[in-house]
Write a protein that holds these residues in place. Structure first.
Motif, mmCIF file in Angstrom:
data_model
loop_
_atom_site.group_PDB
_atom_site.id
_atom_site.type_symbol
_atom_site.label_atom_id
_atom_site.label_comp_id
_atom_site.label_asym_id
_atom_site.label_seq_id
_atom_site.Cartn_x
_atom_site.Cartn_y
_atom_site.Cartn_z
ATOM 1 N N SER A 56 62.073 78.831 9.244
ATOM 2 C CA SER A 56 61.055 78.825 8.192
ATOM 3 C C SER A 56 61.515 77.988 7.004
ATOM 4 C CB SER A 56 60.765 80.261 7.755
ATOM 5 O OG SER A 56 59.812 80.288 6.713
ATOM 6 N N LEU A 57 62.769 78.178 6.589
ATOM 7 C CA LEU A 57 63.294 77.404 5.461
ATOM 8 C C LEU A 57 63.423 75.925 5.813
ATOM 9 C CD1 LEU A 57 66.048 79.849 4.113
ATOM 10 C CD2 LEU A 57 63.807 79.336 3.089
ATOM 11 N N ALA A 58 63.724 75.627 7.083
ATOM 12 C CA ALA A 58 63.788 74.223 7.506
ATOM 13 C C ALA A 58 62.409 73.573 7.407
ATOM 14 C CB ALA A 58 64.318 74.131 8.932
ATOM 15 N N THR A 59 61.358 74.334 7.755
ATOM 16 C CA THR A 59 59.995 73.812 7.626
ATOM 17 C C THR A 59 59.631 73.631 6.163
ATOM 18 O OG1 THR A 59 59.387 74.956 9.666
ATOM 19 C CG2 THR A 59 57.585 74.212 8.257
ATOM 20 N N PHE A 60 60.062 74.578 5.326
ATOM 21 C CA PHE A 60 59.887 74.413 3.884
ATOM 22 C C PHE A 60 60.573 73.135 3.420
ATOM 23 C CE2 PHE A 60 61.820 75.131 -0.362
ATOM 24 C CZ PHE A 60 60.660 75.181 -1.112
ATOM 25 N N ALA A 62 61.180 70.515 5.178
ATOM 26 C CA ALA A 62 60.536 69.326 5.734
ATOM 27 C C ALA A 62 59.511 68.751 4.775
ATOM 28 C CB ALA A 62 59.875 69.662 7.069
ATOM 29 N N GLY A 63 58.928 69.607 3.952
ATOM 30 C CA GLY A 63 57.969 69.125 2.966
ATOM 31 C C GLY A 63 58.573 68.168 1.965
ATOM 32 N N PHE A 64 59.891 68.196 1.841
ATOM 33 C CA PHE A 64 60.571 67.296 0.913
ATOM 34 C C PHE A 64 60.758 65.901 1.496
ATOM 35 C CE2 PHE A 64 61.655 71.523 -0.427
ATOM 36 C CZ PHE A 64 61.702 71.450 -1.806
ATOM 37 N N LEU A 65 60.667 65.775 2.828
ATOM 38 C CA LEU A 65 60.912 64.481 3.455
ATOM 39 C C LEU A 65 59.876 63.444 3.060
ATOM 40 C CD1 LEU A 65 61.869 65.670 7.073
ATOM 41 C CD2 LEU A 65 63.405 64.964 5.216
ATOM 42 N N THR A 66 58.636 63.873 2.870
ATOM 43 C CA THR A 66 57.564 62.930 2.533
ATOM 44 C C THR A 66 57.361 62.775 1.030
ATOM 45 O OG1 THR A 66 56.022 64.764 2.862
ATOM 46 C CG2 THR A 66 56.274 63.208 4.683
ATOM 47 N N ARG A 67 58.147 63.463 0.242
ATOM 48 C CA ARG A 67 57.969 63.348 -1.206
ATOM 49 C C ARG A 67 58.296 61.955 -1.736
ATOM 50 N NH1 ARG A 67 59.223 69.089 -4.171
ATOM 51 N NH2 ARG A 67 58.803 67.802 -5.999
ATOM 52 N N PRO A 68 59.368 61.295 -1.267
ATOM 53 C CA PRO A 68 59.595 59.924 -1.733
ATOM 54 C C PRO A 68 58.451 58.977 -1.380
ATOM 55 C CG PRO A 68 61.589 60.794 -0.733
ATOM 56 C CD PRO A 68 60.488 61.763 -0.428
ATOM 57 N N LEU A 69 57.883 59.134 -0.184
ATOM 58 C CA LEU A 69 56.759 58.285 0.216
ATOM 59 C C LEU A 69 55.557 58.538 -0.691
ATOM 60 C CD1 LEU A 69 55.552 56.240 2.179
ATOM 61 C CD2 LEU A 69 54.931 58.166 3.675
ATOM 62 N N ARG A 122 52.878 70.894 5.913
ATOM 63 C CA ARG A 122 53.963 70.823 4.922
ATOM 64 C C ARG A 122 54.283 69.372 4.567
ATOM 65 N NH1 ARG A 122 55.004 74.100 1.346
ATOM 66 N NH2 ARG A 122 57.161 73.401 1.202
ATOM 67 N N LEU A 123 54.246 68.501 5.544
ATOM 68 C CA LEU A 123 54.500 67.090 5.268
ATOM 69 C C LEU A 123 53.427 66.523 4.336
ATOM 70 C CD1 LEU A 123 55.588 65.878 8.815
ATOM 71 C CD2 LEU A 123 57.054 66.283 6.833
ATOM 72 N N MET A 124 52.174 66.940 4.517
ATOM 73 C CA MET A 124 51.104 66.491 3.627
ATOM 74 C C MET A 124 51.305 67.035 2.216
ATOM 75 S SD MET A 124 46.961 67.097 3.842
ATOM 76 C CE MET A 124 46.734 65.879 5.157
ATOM 77 N N GLN A 125 51.689 68.301 2.117
ATOM 78 C CA GLN A 125 51.942 68.877 0.798
ATOM 79 C C GLN A 125 53.080 68.158 0.095
ATOM 80 O OE1 GLN A 125 52.471 73.075 1.864
ATOM 81 N NE2 GLN A 125 50.582 73.542 0.750
ATOM 82 N N GLY A 126 54.123 67.821 0.842
ATOM 83 C CA GLY A 126 55.237 67.095 0.247
ATOM 84 C C GLY A 126 54.815 65.736 -0.271
ATOM 85 N N PHE A 127 54.004 65.034 0.511
ATOM 86 C CA PHE A 127 53.479 63.733 0.088
ATOM 87 C C PHE A 127 52.691 63.878 -1.208
ATOM 88 C CE2 PHE A 127 50.257 60.430 -0.037
ATOM 89 C CZ PHE A 127 50.941 59.284 0.328
ATOM 90 N N ALA A 128 51.847 64.896 -1.282
ATOM 91 C CA ALA A 128 51.013 65.103 -2.469
ATOM 92 C C ALA A 128 51.850 65.437 -3.695
ATOM 93 C CB ALA A 128 49.999 66.218 -2.200
ATOM 94 N N LEU A 129 52.793 66.360 -3.535
ATOM 95 C CA LEU A 129 53.594 66.766 -4.682
ATOM 96 C C LEU A 129 54.538 65.661 -5.121
ATOM 97 C CD1 LEU A 129 54.001 69.088 -6.597
ATOM 98 C CD2 LEU A 129 55.754 70.001 -5.075
ATOM 99 N N GLY A 373 66.688 69.486 -2.962
ATOM 100 C CA GLY A 373 65.751 70.594 -2.992
ATOM 101 C C GLY A 373 65.409 71.098 -1.609
ATOM 102 N N GLY A 374 65.243 70.177 -0.679
ATOM 103 C CA GLY A 374 64.867 70.565 0.671
ATOM 104 C C GLY A 374 65.992 71.209 1.454
ATOM 105 N N THR A 375 67.230 71.071 0.985
ATOM 106 C CA THR A 375 68.369 71.609 1.724
ATOM 107 C C THR A 375 69.044 72.794 1.038
ATOM 108 O OG1 THR A 375 69.857 70.022 0.649
ATOM 109 C CG2 THR A 375 68.869 69.361 2.737
ATOM 110 N N THR A 376 68.811 72.979 -0.255
ATOM 111 C CA THR A 376 69.547 73.993 -1.010
ATOM 112 C C THR A 376 69.398 75.385 -0.418
ATOM 113 O OG1 THR A 376 69.518 72.793 -3.110
ATOM 114 C CG2 THR A 376 69.693 75.193 -3.224
#
Length: 433
Positions: A56-60, A62-69, A122-129, A373-376
């Protein structure tokens, strides 16, 4: 049009519109973390509870991966077309991702498609945020009088605190009226749908915002070094953001830590979340102080204080294992860290030239958040599982503090006038010195 008239148009209502939208986006994103246990059981069932939590935390994360994009794409929109369209785009995408997570069937219902769908949302949310922080912070700093930029910049962090409080209150309410089985089965979805219900309102509010990109004061935000941004400065800014990110997500992990490590009830864990959010609202104190005495004294002074308090606070929490010790220790550490971190976004924004301000800040922020943030929370949970030590969060925070202190020493002071007095008049943006 004279400068003061341009500023007068940016009323308290406009500033509030930015802050409300920002708070909603962070509420959407953080709620996943606060319900990590329930989401893990829904989409990643396992005989080993730790494995379910880690997935679950790994999926959380994952949302950070698309944040730079997202920071790059939406940041370019902000720097070319304006802050308002960029903020509206990020908000819309976050709303879609939020509804997707809330309405995805469980693993028991549709099998492996469930975690795959949740990962996609989650990837979409990361992109948005990723595209949210740069435009909103640029808007706030450009809207602010020069002698109040620290205060206005701290409001960005304060709205994140409001998001934490809201998520904590919703979680506390749900855990109070539902038993564990109901909370696992469908109760956690209500928390996401609460955020989804206000998405249309937030979108309408943001449509009323004025545009600050081409206002005369927007150019004056840039420091007097010709707008240059050397590589060494960029690395120092990354260090500031990385340290702040670890400290922030280590604190928000206390919701899961209270249940999974200390053995407290879900209700106690959400009270901790509420206290973290309430204490985080005090970030404006650090912003106001940075306007009066400078950014660096505030950052350095309160970061050293955080370093001194972290280990004793966790020793008390682990030794007593009572709600009172958890509440006091977490609140103390939150007050120290948010005061120190308040001037960071303002400092970086003041260093960036207007042509790349939103995109540059967003990208730096997203890179730091994505890596740390995505790994802490995952690393903290994994290390606790491997070592059996409940003091892991304290050691991890202390390491982040060392990085932060080095970065703070490397950046230069950006406050326009040290010791100047700024007067804020609600409903308008004015200054006197």
């Amino acid at each position: 049009m004279p400068l003061d008239q341009n500023r007068a148009r940016l009323s308290l209502r406009h500033i509030s519109a930015v802050l409300v939208g920002n708070a909603l986006e962070f509420y959407d994103f953080l709620t996943f973390s606060f319900f990590a246990l329930q989401i893990g059981r829904t989409f990643f069932p396992s005989r080993n509870p730790l494995s379910s939590l880690l997935l679950s935390l790994a999926t959380f994360g994952a949302g950070f991966l698309t944040r730079p994009l997202g920071a790059f794409v939406i940041g370019r929109v902000a720097d070319r077309r304006g802050r308002r369209p960029a903020m509206m785009l990020s908000f819309l995408l976050m709303g879609i991702g939020l509804c997707g997570v809330a309405l995805t069937p469980s693993y028991a219902a549709i099998g492996v498609a469930a975690p795959v769908m949740v990962l996609a949302w989650r990837l979409m949310q990361g992109f948005a945020l990723g595209g949210e922080v740069g435009p909103t912070t640029a808007f706030l700093i450009e809207a602010a009088p020069p002698l109040q930029r620290g205060f206005y910049g701290s409001l960005q962090t304060a709205t994140q605190a409001v998001a934490i409080i809201t998520a904590g209150v919703v979680g506390f309410g749900l855990s109070s009226v539902l038993d564990g089985a109901a909370l696992d089965h469908w109760g956690w979805r209500i928390a996401f749908l609460v955020g989804a219900a206000v998405v249309p309102v937030g979108f309408v509010i943001r449509r009323s915002l004025p545009e600050t990109l081409h206002m005369p004061q927007a150019e004056s935000v840039t420091s007097q070094d010709g707008g240059s941004f050397p590589l060494a400065t960029a690395l120092a800014c990354l260090g500031l953001l990385a340290s702040g990110t670890v400290l922030t997500y280590a604190r928000t992990y206390m919701t899961t830590y209270a249940v999974n490590t200390l053995g407290r009830s879900t209700r106690v864990s959400f009270v901790t979340t509420i206290l973290v959010g309430a204490a985080s609202c005090m970030t404006f104190i650090g912003g106001r102080l940075s306007d009066r005495i400078g950014r660096k004294p505030v950052m350095l002074g309160f970061t050293v204080l955080t370093a001194v308090c972290t280990m004793p606070a966790f020793l008390a929490i682990v030794h007593f294992r009572t709600p009172a010790a958890l509440y006091v220790g977490t609140t103390l550490l939150t007050l120290c860290t948010v005061t120190a971190l308040a001037p960071i976004l303002t400092t970086i924004t003041e260093l960036l030239p207007r042509r790349v301000r939103a995109g540059g800040l967003g990208l730096l922020y997203a890179l730091a958040i994505s890596v740390f943030g995505g790994t802490t929370q995952f690393i903290i949970a994994w290390l606790i599982g491997r070592t059996g030590s409940a003091l892991v969060p304290a050691w991890y925070m202390e390491a982040a503090i060392v990085v932060g202190l080095c970065a703070m020493a490397a950046v230069r002071e950006t406050a326009p006038v040290a010791g100047a007095r700024a007067v804020h008049i609600p409903g308008a943006v004015r200054t006197s010195s």
